[in-house]
Enzyme design. Structure first.
Site, PDB file in Angstrom:
ATOM      1  N   GLY A 169       0.922  -1.101  -0.036  1.00  0.00           N
ATOM      2  CA  GLY A 169       0.229  -0.096   0.007  1.00  0.00           C
ATOM      3  C   GLY A 169       0.770   1.066   0.232  1.00  0.00           C
ATOM      4  N   LYS A 170       1.975   1.436  -0.433  1.00  0.00           N
ATOM      5  CA  LYS A 170       3.219   2.307  -0.658  1.00  0.00           C
ATOM      6  C   LYS A 170       2.306   3.975  -1.317  1.00  0.00           C
ATOM      7  CE  LYS A 170       6.178   0.010  -2.200  1.00  0.00           C
ATOM      8  NZ  LYS A 170       6.137  -1.964  -2.394  1.00  0.00           N
ATOM      9  N   GLY A 183       3.148  -1.323  -8.794  1.00  0.00           N
ATOM     10  CA  GLY A 183       1.619  -1.181  -9.429  1.00  0.00           C
ATOM     11  C   GLY A 183       1.072  -0.029  -8.222  1.00  0.00           C
TER      12      GLY A 183
END
Length: 420
Positions: free
Chosen positions: A14-15, A39
């Site tokens: 979740g960067k 992504g």
């Protein structure tokens, strides 16, 4: 001054959202490694967009976005991405910069990736088939074509020479697929790439740092996929750790200040390779369903399991993590019990270290069990409102890893972050 945000697991932590959250505090967001296999999912004006190569600061109009020399760049993906960003009214030509030392992914790199993976049969590593591995091989083999070469009058000769080399390899693989449509698209994208701002990346970034600007280096994938320190050979082809910032942007180690490591509140992995805490039961299925665990780039279902603190402590150590960000804590809201892996039984022997080659030993995780918090954490705005069981889960992780969890993401929204 450079701060770094990177993944502490196998990617997909979740960067993208976290970089987007911190981006307004920085003047420059820079990508330092990886390619279009990454992504980063963002929500802009309530709409979802996945960025593969453009740094996640592109939606902040006063932020400079730099694609560094450590990245391998696919011009076709870049053009599509720029078109998608333009649909939000953002002019990428204004604040997107590309280092002239950035290596290009050619259509034949994608073909080689596909041919090589097909030949591996059962020992596939789960490549995304984007040509990344072959592009990095050409880099280390000193054959690569770089963005700066586009401005050279001998570019076409250089391209043909490398294409012929690749063709011989493809012939050895008996690869007969017609890639002429890929090439057509590639040359069209090169024309677009020539219209963007190509800079001498290392001077560009160091001059900005020298004038007091703040840089956020954005990592792709995760530490457990690092070419040196990951679960080899099931890894990516670049250096995903904080040390990769120096080689991937051309900045000195003493310029790095904070290293923010991102971890999920549990674990996931896409593709093949070892995963000690993987759950093959209804609980794993539940994690996948609630967490919507499907790859942002590939759409592949992610393998799911409990948080692995042996691996997490290892990745905090290697990166010199100063602060941790825990994402998807809300996914655990409904679970009765939560397990945390505190050691491995490696071939029957208790260990708290990541083995040299996980694929060659039998690993059984040893768990400590925690009570679930049974509360809707998505509404929490501050640490004081956190359920006691949630706070003790986080406290244990802090103590075990020696790196403090300073932020907890409790939903996909940009504002859904609790600052501890």
């Amino acid at each position: 001054m450079v701060d770094v945000i990177l993944g502490l697991q196998w990617g997909d932590e979740g960067k993208g959202k976290i970089v987007d959250y911190f981006a307004p505090n920085y003047d420059i967001i820079a990508r330092f490694q990886g390619g279009p296999n990454a992504g980063h999912t963002l929500y802009v004006e309530g709409k979802k967009i996945v960025l593969h190569q453009i740094p996640s600061g592109i939606f902040h109009q006063n932020t400079i976005n730099l694609i560094g020399n450590g990245v391998v760049l696919d011009p076709v993906t870049l053009k599509k991405e720029c078109d998608a960003v333009a649909a939000f009214g953002i002019d990428v030509r204004k604040n997107l910069f590309i280092s002239e030392r950035t290596n290009l992914i050619l259509p034949t790199h994608r073909a080689l990736d596909k041919a090589s993976e097909m030949q591996k049969g059962d020992s596939k590593i789960g490549s995304t088939l984007k040509g990344i591995g072959p592009a990095y091989m050409d880099k280390t083999g000193r054959n690569a074509i770089r963005v700066g070469d586009l401005l050279d009058k001998n570019f076409t000769t250089q391209y043909i020479k490398l294409r012929l080399k690749h063709q011989k390899l493809l012939d050895n693989f008996h690869f007969n697929e017609d890639i002429s449509a890929w090439e057509e698209e590639f040359f069209e994208a090169l024309e677009f790439l020539r219209t963007l701002k190509v800079v001498n990346g290392e001077y560009f970034i160091n001059n900005l740092i020298g004038s007091g600007k703040k840089v956020l280096a954005e990592g792709a994938q995760g530490t457990m996929l690092d070419i040196d320190f990951g679960t080899f050979p099931f890894v990516t082809s670049s250096s995903t750790i904080s040390a990769g910032v120096c080689t991937g942007l051309g900045v000195a180690p003493q310029k790095i200040k904070d290293v923010l490591g991102v971890t999920k509140a549990y674990c996931t992995r896409v593709g093949g390779g070892p995963f000690p805490t993987e759950l093959h039961d209804a609980v794993g299925e539940e994690l996948r369903k609630i967490g919507n665990e499907f790859g942002a780039t590939t759409g592949r279902p992610r393998r799911c399991g409990w948080i692995d603190l042996v691996a997490l402590k290892y990745t905090c150590m290697i990166n010199g993590v100063t602060k941790m960000v825990m994402t998807k804590a809300d996914v655990l809201d409904t679970f009765e019990e939560l397990n945390v892996c505190t050691s491995y039984k490696v071939n029957g022997e208790e260990k708290a270290e990541v083995p040299f080659q996980m694929t060659k030993v039998n690993i059984e995780p040893t768990y400590k069990t925690f009570k679930g918090w049974h509360a809707d954490s998505t509404k929490i705005k501050e640490a004081a409102a956190m359920p006691a069981d949630m706070a003790s889960y986080i406290k244990f992780i802090n103590e075990y890893t020696g790196a403090p969890v300073k932020y907890v993401s409790n939903g996909p929204g940009r504002e859904q972050i609790i600052h501890l």
